[in-house]
Design a protein around this motif. Structure first.
Motif, PDB file in Angstrom:
ATOM      1  N   THR B 519       0.838  -1.188   0.000  1.00  0.00           N
ATOM      2  CA  THR B 519       0.000   0.000   0.000  1.00  0.00           C
ATOM      3  C   THR B 519       0.877   1.243   0.000  1.00  0.00           C
ATOM      4  O   THR B 519       2.031   1.199   0.422  1.00  0.00           O
ATOM      5  CB  THR B 519      -0.933   0.015   1.230  1.00  0.00           C
ATOM      6  OG1 THR B 519      -1.606   1.253   1.269  1.00  0.00           O
ATOM      7  CG2 THR B 519      -0.168  -0.172   2.509  1.00  0.00           C
ATOM      8  N   VAL B 521       1.756   4.661   1.683  1.00  0.00           N
ATOM      9  CA  VAL B 521       1.581   5.148   3.046  1.00  0.00           C
ATOM     10  C   VAL B 521       1.547   6.668   3.028  1.00  0.00           C
ATOM     11  O   VAL B 521       2.420   7.313   2.452  1.00  0.00           O
ATOM     12  CB  VAL B 521       2.732   4.655   3.948  1.00  0.00           C
ATOM     13  CG1 VAL B 521       2.543   5.151   5.357  1.00  0.00           C
ATOM     14  CG2 VAL B 521       2.806   3.142   3.915  1.00  0.00           C
ATOM     15  N   SER B 625     -14.733   8.834  12.944  1.00  0.00           N
ATOM     16  CA  SER B 625     -13.451   8.904  13.619  1.00  0.00           C
ATOM     17  C   SER B 625     -12.975  10.330  13.396  1.00  0.00           C
ATOM     18  O   SER B 625     -13.189  10.891  12.335  1.00  0.00           O
ATOM     19  CB  SER B 625     -12.475   7.891  13.031  1.00  0.00           C
ATOM     20  OG  SER B 625     -12.317   8.142  11.676  1.00  0.00           O
ATOM     21  N   GLU B 627     -11.149  13.168  12.221  1.00  0.00           N
ATOM     22  CA  GLU B 627     -10.103  13.333  11.211  1.00  0.00           C
ATOM     23  C   GLU B 627      -9.810  14.818  11.054  1.00  0.00           C
ATOM     24  O   GLU B 627     -10.701  15.644  11.049  1.00  0.00           O
ATOM     25  CB  GLU B 627     -10.578  12.768   9.878  1.00  0.00           C
ATOM     26  CG  GLU B 627     -10.278  11.306   9.741  1.00  0.00           C
ATOM     27  CD  GLU B 627     -10.405  10.864   8.308  1.00  0.00           C
ATOM     28  OE1 GLU B 627      -9.478  11.094   7.532  1.00  0.00           O
ATOM     29  OE2 GLU B 627     -11.468  10.309   7.975  1.00  0.00           O
ATOM     30  N   GLN B 741     -11.176  -5.561  12.515  1.00  0.00           N
ATOM     31  CA  GLN B 741     -10.471  -5.078  11.334  1.00  0.00           C
ATOM     32  C   GLN B 741     -11.057  -5.736  10.088  1.00  0.00           C
ATOM     33  O   GLN B 741     -11.317  -6.935  10.094  1.00  0.00           O
ATOM     34  CB  GLN B 741      -9.004  -5.484  11.420  1.00  0.00           C
ATOM     35  CG  GLN B 741      -8.162  -4.612  12.311  1.00  0.00           C
ATOM     36  CD  GLN B 741      -7.597  -3.437  11.547  1.00  0.00           C
ATOM     37  OE1 GLN B 741      -7.622  -3.437  10.312  1.00  0.00           O
ATOM     38  NE2 GLN B 741      -7.115  -2.442  12.253  1.00  0.00           N
ATOM     39  N   ARG B 774      -3.006   0.621  -3.738  1.00  0.00           N
ATOM     40  CA  ARG B 774      -3.237  -0.624  -3.010  1.00  0.00           C
ATOM     41  C   ARG B 774      -2.923  -1.796  -3.928  1.00  0.00           C
ATOM     42  O   ARG B 774      -3.403  -1.846  -5.049  1.00  0.00           O
ATOM     43  CB  ARG B 774      -4.685  -0.733  -2.545  1.00  0.00           C
ATOM     44  CG  ARG B 774      -5.070   0.198  -1.420  1.00  0.00           C
ATOM     45  CD  ARG B 774      -6.447  -0.158  -0.909  1.00  0.00           C
ATOM     46  NE  ARG B 774      -7.436  -0.150  -1.947  1.00  0.00           N
ATOM     47  CZ  ARG B 774      -8.580   0.553  -1.890  1.00  0.00           C
ATOM     48  NH1 ARG B 774      -8.861   1.287  -0.834  1.00  0.00           N
ATOM     49  NH2 ARG B 774      -9.428   0.497  -2.879  1.00  0.00           N
ATOM     50  N   HIS B 814      -1.370  -2.920   5.580  1.00  0.00           N
ATOM     51  CA  HIS B 814      -2.437  -1.957   5.747  1.00  0.00           C
ATOM     52  C   HIS B 814      -2.546  -1.471   7.165  1.00  0.00           C
ATOM     53  O   HIS B 814      -2.664  -0.282   7.431  1.00  0.00           O
ATOM     54  CB  HIS B 814      -3.769  -2.605   5.356  1.00  0.00           C
ATOM     55  CG  HIS B 814      -4.202  -2.185   4.002  1.00  0.00           C
ATOM     56  ND1 HIS B 814      -5.118  -1.193   3.810  1.00  0.00           N
ATOM     57  CD2 HIS B 814      -3.817  -2.591   2.785  1.00  0.00           C
ATOM     58  CE1 HIS B 814      -5.267  -1.028   2.519  1.00  0.00           C
ATOM     59  NE2 HIS B 814      -4.495  -1.863   1.865  1.00  0.00           N
ATOM     60  N   LYS B 815      -2.481  -2.439   8.081  1.00  0.00           N
ATOM     61  CA  LYS B 815      -2.586  -2.097   9.484  1.00  0.00           C
ATOM     62  C   LYS B 815      -1.443  -1.159   9.844  1.00  0.00           C
ATOM     63  O   LYS B 815      -1.641  -0.127  10.481  1.00  0.00           O
ATOM     64  CB  LYS B 815      -2.506  -3.388  10.306  1.00  0.00           C
ATOM     65  CG  LYS B 815      -3.050  -3.259  11.688  1.00  0.00           C
ATOM     66  CD  LYS B 815      -3.173  -4.628  12.330  1.00  0.00           C
ATOM     67  CE  LYS B 815      -1.814  -5.203  12.624  1.00  0.00           C
ATOM     68  NZ  LYS B 815      -1.813  -6.581  13.050  1.00  0.00           N
ATOM     69  N   GLN B 818      -1.851   2.289   8.498  1.00  0.00           N
ATOM     70  CA  GLN B 818      -2.809   3.055   9.296  1.00  0.00           C
ATOM     71  C   GLN B 818      -2.148   3.599  10.548  1.00  0.00           C
ATOM     72  O   GLN B 818      -2.271   4.771  10.882  1.00  0.00           O
ATOM     73  CB  GLN B 818      -3.951   2.136   9.713  1.00  0.00           C
ATOM     74  CG  GLN B 818      -5.158   2.261   8.830  1.00  0.00           C
ATOM     75  CD  GLN B 818      -6.250   1.309   9.287  1.00  0.00           C
ATOM     76  OE1 GLN B 818      -6.160   0.685  10.351  1.00  0.00           O
ATOM     77  NE2 GLN B 818      -7.264   1.201   8.483  1.00  0.00           N
ATOM     78  N   TYR B 819      -1.424   2.709  11.236  1.00  0.00           N
ATOM     79  CA  TYR B 819      -0.764   3.138  12.470  1.00  0.00           C
ATOM     80  C   TYR B 819       0.240   4.243  12.167  1.00  0.00           C
ATOM     81  O   TYR B 819       0.339   5.224  12.898  1.00  0.00           O
ATOM     82  CB  TYR B 819      -0.038   1.958  13.128  1.00  0.00           C
ATOM     83  CG  TYR B 819      -0.957   0.914  13.708  1.00  0.00           C
ATOM     84  CD1 TYR B 819      -2.306   1.196  13.941  1.00  0.00           C
ATOM     85  CD2 TYR B 819      -0.486  -0.355  14.025  1.00  0.00           C
ATOM     86  CE1 TYR B 819      -3.146   0.234  14.460  1.00  0.00           C
ATOM     87  CE2 TYR B 819      -1.328  -1.319  14.549  1.00  0.00           C
ATOM     88  CZ  TYR B 819      -2.664  -1.023  14.757  1.00  0.00           C
ATOM     89  OH  TYR B 819      -3.480  -1.979  15.272  1.00  0.00           O
ATOM     90  N   GLY B 821       0.193   6.353   9.756  1.00  0.00           N
ATOM     91  CA  GLY B 821      -0.527   7.586   9.470  1.00  0.00           C
ATOM     92  C   GLY B 821      -0.955   8.280  10.751  1.00  0.00           C
ATOM     93  O   GLY B 821      -0.763   9.480  10.920  1.00  0.00           O
ATOM     94  N   ARG B 822      -1.486   7.478  11.674  1.00  0.00           N
ATOM     95  CA  ARG B 822      -1.921   8.056  12.944  1.00  0.00           C
ATOM     96  C   ARG B 822      -0.746   8.621  13.712  1.00  0.00           C
ATOM     97  O   ARG B 822      -0.822   9.712  14.269  1.00  0.00           O
ATOM     98  CB  ARG B 822      -2.591   6.975  13.793  1.00  0.00           C
ATOM     99  CG  ARG B 822      -4.072   6.917  13.549  1.00  0.00           C
ATOM    100  CD  ARG B 822      -4.687   5.896  14.460  1.00  0.00           C
ATOM    101  NE  ARG B 822      -5.449   4.951  13.679  1.00  0.00           N
ATOM    102  CZ  ARG B 822      -5.809   3.750  14.104  1.00  0.00           C
ATOM    103  NH1 ARG B 822      -5.450   3.346  15.298  1.00  0.00           N
ATOM    104  NH2 ARG B 822      -6.507   2.964  13.338  1.00  0.00           N
TER     105      ARG B 822
END
Lengths: 290, 950
Positions: B519, B521, B625, B627, B741, B774, B814-815, B818-819, B821-822
């Motif tokens: 993916t 990022v 969520s 954003e 998830q 993706r 993906h997970k 996401q992490y 990005g956060r």
């Protein structure tokens, strides 16, 4: 048995010769033909041997596998004989042609080895009643030149001598048993085959008897006596074969000869095997699989 | 020349197999040195005249490390100053068996031409092959093989030129002395590295030998780990359980173990029970007696000060436990008895300098909270202080409180944007190196033109009024839309997706790289592409007014948005406009505009509303969520303002059609490939997941039903407090946390009943619309292309196990993306508050034993407000009412959902490790709360704090 066709005159010639202790190929009555033995010929087996007795060629492979002991003998390993008659040996073996002979040979070997003193099967026990080594002895007939039983038994003994059984350690933990295999390929155990039997076949031809009958002699013979004989002269199995009958006195006579010949055969076989082992890796390899 | 390799193997069933492999020895294996005139070689890898920097060996030489040196000192070998190294095949094989990451790194070094690493196939060379001797262990045999090869090299080089030498590096004393007896030069890696000029940094990178003598005090602290054999036996008999160790983020003395082949989570508490397990290790655990079971202390604990190695860990454990846990709260607990597999990696973090100035042993504080502090030895603490560094763990002896490690490399100054981003990417295992040359070699040659051949195979849709709608600044446009009224009164709607699979052919280096990255990022100020820039921002990106290849889904619909016909085709399009969401919205709203493009957008918008209504009626969830977007100063790259992301009608318009395209594609590929379709599912969460949500909603008098997605959606819609607009959003945020998830999977691996997508309330779903960012979409494109006969199939595509393993990697990436990005948003938030102290409105999200979890909507931020801490000695104490789930102090009570005003600032007490600090402003708790920021007069450039619409 594999037959050759002989005329009456030829038969008479052979019978008369034997009476004078002179066989058609020049041997005496108690002489074996020339024999060649080579061990460790098939690397994928635990032990193997190839025997060539004149034109008879036999390959034996022993595979050691872990299995369950028979219920009657929980603390002993097992020996399983299986004979395969290749159609290469003679056209008669084609299809299922060799099956009867194969069964006969394997039965005779099973009987000969079914004697507690000839092979210490207790050593093959891993966990009493649960795990033991099963030795699958596969006998392959490659060429027929007479006296298959004797040749097969010699090859089996040589192959068993050559057999390496991997060392395993058993660890027991709360009823759970675990078998660990040693990672050293040289960490193996050998079988003690000194007192393993060889089969000696005595063929009654005319009034005399001979050992190691050639195919021609077999055609003249009406009754045969097969004996499993150990190096000490113990007879482990006895079987009479053929259409003719035997006089008790001649049976006794034949047994005496059989013991004598069997002891000599065992002795010279062990000598040859020891000699070959001493050579180790240096020995010249002649087998056809090389 | 032929020899046989014979070995015995135990089969799974318990049988013993004898395996024979043929092994051919050759006499034409080259030595790889430039100087050699005997070996017939094309491009030798080892230099003719390697310069020697060592004091031990002053002449030029090649290094020949043994297996253990490579395994443990790979960080040293990776240093650019170590060159001209011979890696034997024996070593390479052994490394591969013992450590996959080390093997990968070694392979990278060998393939790097600047390192001059040569792999020599000594096992196939007739002069260096040796057979195992009777009674020789396999390790001894390998050592002998290494010596034999070293000897061969020494003789060979002597033949070529008297001066070149081979130096055997081994840490094994026996091996070394045997090598010396053979007349070889052999040193330990320590001796060698020490003798190098300016060895300083390199010395630090040496891994510490696990001698057990490093610590003077041999008092045993931790229980001994059981040997592997005993563990295996225990697991077989059910005495021990095997699981993955997951340390708690909140309390360094607590952890969970997720037991393999079981859904259970087993709780572990206290140093002795944790017994040196580290995050992600595979461990063996033994269940404790039920009377000893514990429960999470709901204390938020961070390890702060340095403790001596022999610190009393038992005492710490006791402090944690204190009293017996009441029966109803007990959780199944266990203790770690052994480690089955360490999953140590390299960790980013900072050095916590020892109080002693001259000390060489320091503690390293990892950025990841779940990793314990690591003790490292370095002589340059002064240089490393204030730097982000990477450290690897070597060992964790039982008599040491901290694991031992060694320094690997320096990333840069703490607080630097690049450094911090690098940390982020490393910590989340995001591959972010530049694309290698072999990957780039598979890119199309520029200038790229559309050929006749291409035209024949594709449908020409260039005449259609196609446009793309994306966020502002988007350069990787992977979708575009069109709307057209047909002559029969129906409507044609088209979704056009960038045809990435045309450019990325299966199995080549480009494809493998993309599959590994999985993916793209997105960080706040950076994008790490899955495919090279040329594709992502140019050839694949559906920019306006250029001809691009697309994969199109064309629907014929009636005016009620019911699909009459679906068609998939490869096409050529020419987008008429790349709009942002806001621009598209403006066109729709501007009644004066009536060009075909705008009319199309209006039509799409109308259909999208119908589609959305239908979907919601079906039970699709609308979750929330927080954003936000940062406004970044164009020069300093510092964030200057924060804004919640605005959602326009056009966002939802694009989303609806993408969902529709995904569902249509999913149906098509599943129909065509029932066994190997790549799909995406979202399992419905177990009811127990909703407990916190139910409890929280009940406290405000709402009952939420969770028996189905539909009911959950309805009851969430009903739960509205007129006086608190944010309440509903908070509930939705909490509901989001209850969800499972969503994952990619291969349709042949699970039963059809499990395909359901809970969040979207769809029977079947996949990802088709973003192949630029993706990899899953690329796979789906390929499947779809095969099913419409537009492309050829290949074996891996139809192998469900291979596909599933690709899916597993995608899920992981993906997970992690996401992490990452956060974490990036968090980082920006820190930077933002660096210069500011702000009062902001927040809501209590969770009440914990010693803290409140506060959500600050304006910054989309969740932070902890500590109530009772050890450091704050005076002031009022808070009482935690576990039953009602509230914190009390005097007259003030904190419930879930309570609105509070908090002051946000950066805690500067530890310069190296800046933390966001929360302080209470309102409601006022005397002695605890702080005055308003405006009264404290701290900063000048504070942006005006507005009430935020939610």
């Amino acid at each position: 048995m594999v037959d050759v066709l002989l005329s009456d005159a030829e038969k008479t010639f052979i019978i008369h010769g034997i009476q004078d202790n002179l066989r058609d190929d020049g041997r005496g009555c108690e002489d074996y033909r020339h024999m060649e033995i080579e061990t460790d010929v098939v690397s994928s087996t635990s032990g193997s041997a190839k025997v060539r007795l004149a034109n008879t060629e036999i390959l034996v492979g022993v595979k050691a596998e872990l299995g369950e002991p028979s219920s009657g003998k929980p603390d002993k390993g097992r020996l399983e004989f299986f004979v395969d008659c290749s159609a290469n040996a003679t056209p008669e073996f084609e299809g299922r042609g060799g099956e009867d002979l194969a069964l006969e040979i394997s039965n005779m070997l099973t009987r000969a080895y079914d004697c507690p003193k000839c092979l210490d099967l207790g050593k093959l026990c891993v966990i009493k009643g649960q795990q033991c080594w099963v030795l699958y002895v596969d006998i392959l007939l490659l060429e027929c030149g007479g006296n298959l039983f004797d040749a097969a038994s010699v090859a089996v003994k040589a192959a068993l001598y050559n057999t390496c059984i991997p060392t395993v350690t058993v660890s027991q933990d709360e009823g759970h048993v675990d078998i660990e295999l040693s990672d050293d390929p040289f960490d193996v155990q050998h079988l003690d085959v000194t007192s393993a039997p060889c089969i000696v076949t005595l063929s009654k031809i005319g009034h005399s008897h001979v050992v190691d009958a050639s195919q021609k002699e077999e055609a003249c013979c009406l009754a045969r006596l097969m004996m499993g004989v150990t190096e000490k002269g113990t007879v482990t199995a006895l079987k009479k074969e053929g259409s003719g009958s035997l006089d008790p006195s001649s049976v006794e006579e034949m047994m005496e000869t059989g013991k004598r010949v069997g002891q000599a055969l065992n002795k010279s076989l062990m000598e040859v095997l020891c000699l070959e082992e001493q050579k180790g890796k240096k020995k010249e390899k002649t087998g056809f699989l090389r | 020349m032929l020899t046989n390799k014979i070995f015995l193997k135990k089969t799974k069933k318990g049988g013993v197999m004898k395996i024979v492999r043929e092994h051919y020895l050759r006499d034409d294996i080259t030595c790889g040195t430039e100087i050699c005139a005997f070996c017939n070689q094309k491009s030798p890898c080892l230099q003719e005249n390697p310069s020697s920097r060592s004091g031990l060996v002053t002449t030029s030489h090649y290094l020949l490390p043994d297996t253990n040196v490579v395994l443990h000192q790979i960080d040293v070998l990776e240093d650019s100053s170590i060159q001209n190294v011979i890696i034997l095949q024996t070593v390479l094989d052994e490394v591969r068996h013992r450590s996959a990451p080390a093997h990968r790194r070694l392979k990278d070094m060998i393939s790097n031409p600047d390192k001059h690493f040569y792999s020599f196939c000594n096992e196939f060379n007739k002069d260096t092959y040796i057979e195992r001797l009777r009674g020789e262990k396999s390790n001894d045999r390998n050592d002998r093989a290494i010596r034999q090869a070293a000897k061969w090299y020494a003789d060979h080089l002597k033949k070529c030129d008297g001066n070149l030498k081979v130096v055997l590096l081994t840490n094994d004393a026996d091996n070394k002395s045997k090598a010396k007896d053979m007349g070889l030069e052999a040193y330990t890696i320590y001796e060698y590295v020490k003798s190098l000029k300016d060895a300083g940094l390199l010395m630090d990178r040496l891994s510490v030998p696990d001698t057990g003598l490093a610590v003077e005090d041999n008092r045993v602290q931790f229980p001994e780990h059981l040997p592997l054999l005993e563990i295996q036996r225990g697991i077989k008999s059910g005495k021990y359980l095997q699981g993955t160790f997951q340390a708690s983020r909140e309390n360094y003395m607590e952890a969970n173990v997720s037991v393999h082949n079981d859904d259970r989570m087993i709780f572990i508490q206290g140093h002795m029970n944790l017994n040196r397990a580290v995050q992600d290790d595979v461990v063996a655990i033994e269940m404790l007696k039920e009377c000893d079971w514990g429960c999470p202390s709901s204390l938020v604990m961070e390890e702060t000060e340095e403790k001596p190695d022999d610190a009393d860990i038992e005492g710490e454990d006791l402090k944690l436990k204190r009293n017996k846990v009441p029966k109803e709260q007990r959780q199944p607990s266990a203790r770690v008895v052994g480690i089955i597999k360490r999953n140590w990696r390299q960790y980013c973090g900072i050095l916590q300098q020892s109080a002693l100035k001259e000390a060489t042993r320091h503690l390293f504080v990892p950025a990841e909270k779940r990793i314990p502090k690591i003790r490292i030895e370095t002589r340059q603490a002064n240089v490393l202080a204030g730097q982000r560094i990477v450290v690897a763990i070597d060992s964790w002896p039982k008599n040491s409180r901290y694991p031992h490690g060694h320094f690997v490399r320096m990333l840069g100054n703490v607080g630097d944007r690049e450094t911090e981003n690098e940390v982020l990417l490393l910590e989340h295992d995001v591959p972010h190196n530049n694309f290698s040359d072999s990957v780039l070699s598979f890119l199309p040659k520029m200038p790229w033109i559309i050929t006749e051949e291409d035209m024949k195979r594709r449908r020409d849709l260039r005449h259609l009024y196609i446009c793309s709608v994306d966020p502002p600044g988007c350069t990787d446009i992977d979708d575009a839309l069109h709307y057209r009224e047909l002559e029969n009164g129906n409507i044609e709607v088209g979704v056009h997706i960038a045809d990435v699979s045309h450019f990325i052919r299966p199995g080549n280096a480009l494809d493998k790289e993309a599959a590994n990255r999985g993916t793209t990022v997105y960080l706040v100020d950076m994008r790490i592409d899955m495919v090279p820039d040329l594709l992502s921002s140019n050839l694949c990106s559906l920019r306006s007014n250029v001809e691009r290849f697309a994969f199109s889904v064309l629907w014929e619909m009636n005016h009620d948005a019911e699909i009459i016909k679906t068609e998939f085709t490869k096409s050529i399009i020419n987008s008429k406009a790349s709009l942002t969401y806001a621009e598209a919205q403006m066109r729709i709203d501007d009644k004066g505009k009536n060009d075909p493009l705008t009319l199309g957008l209006r039509g799409l918008n109308r259909l999208a509303k119908i589609l959305k209504r239908k979907r919601t009626e079906n039970g699709a969830l609308t979750l929330a969520s927080p954003e936000i977007r940062f406004h970044i100063d164009s020069e300093t790259h510092d964030p200057i303002d924060v804004q919640s992301k605005q959602l326009l009608e056009t966002n939802s318009m694009v989303e609806e059609f993408m969902l529709l395209a995904n569902i249509s594609t999913a149906q098509k590929i599943y129909e065509e490939f029932p066994n190997c379709a790549v799909l995406r599912r979202h399992p419905s969460p177990p009811p127990s997941n909703f407990d916190p949500l139910l409890k929280a909603a009940l406290s405000k008098g709402f009952s939420i039903t969770v028996s189905s997605g539909k009911e959950l959606a309805d009851s969430l819609d009903k739960a509205v407090l007129p006086e608190d607009q944010y309440f509903n959003t908070m509930l939705r945020i909490m509901a989001t946390r209850c969800m499972m998830q969503a994952v990619y999977f291969c349709s042949g691996t699970i039963s059809e009943s499990e395909f359901f997508h809970y969040g979207l309330a769809s029977e079947i779903y996949t990802h088709f619309t973003s192949p630029i960012r993706r990899y899953s979409d690329i796979l789906v494109h390929r499947l779809l292309a095969v099913s419409i006969g537009a492309d050829a199939s290949y074996p891996e595509l139809l192998d469900k196990y291979k596909t599933q393993s690709v899916c597993n990697n995608l899920n992981y990436r993906h997970k992690m993306a996401q992490y990452a990005g956060r974490a990036s948003v968090n980082l920006q938030t820190h930077l933002f508050f660096k210069k500011r102290v702000i009062d902001e409105e927040g809501y209590v999200l969770f009440v914990r034993k010693n803290a409140l979890q506060i959500l600050i909507p304006r910054y989309g931020l969740e932070a902890t407000l500590y109530l009772n801490t050890d450091r704050r000695k005076q002031g009022p104490t808070f009482e935690f009412d576990e039953e009602k789930n509230v914190q009390r102090c005097g007259v003030v009570t904190f419930h879930v959902f309570d609105r509070v005003i908090v002051q946000l600032s950066i805690d500067r007490s530890n310069i190296q490790h800046l933390k966001l600090k929360l302080e209470l402003v309102k409601p006022e708790v005397p002695g605890f709360s702080v005055p308003k920021a405006s009264q404290r007069d701290v900063n000048l450039d504070e942006p005006p704090t507005k009430k935020v619409k939610t």
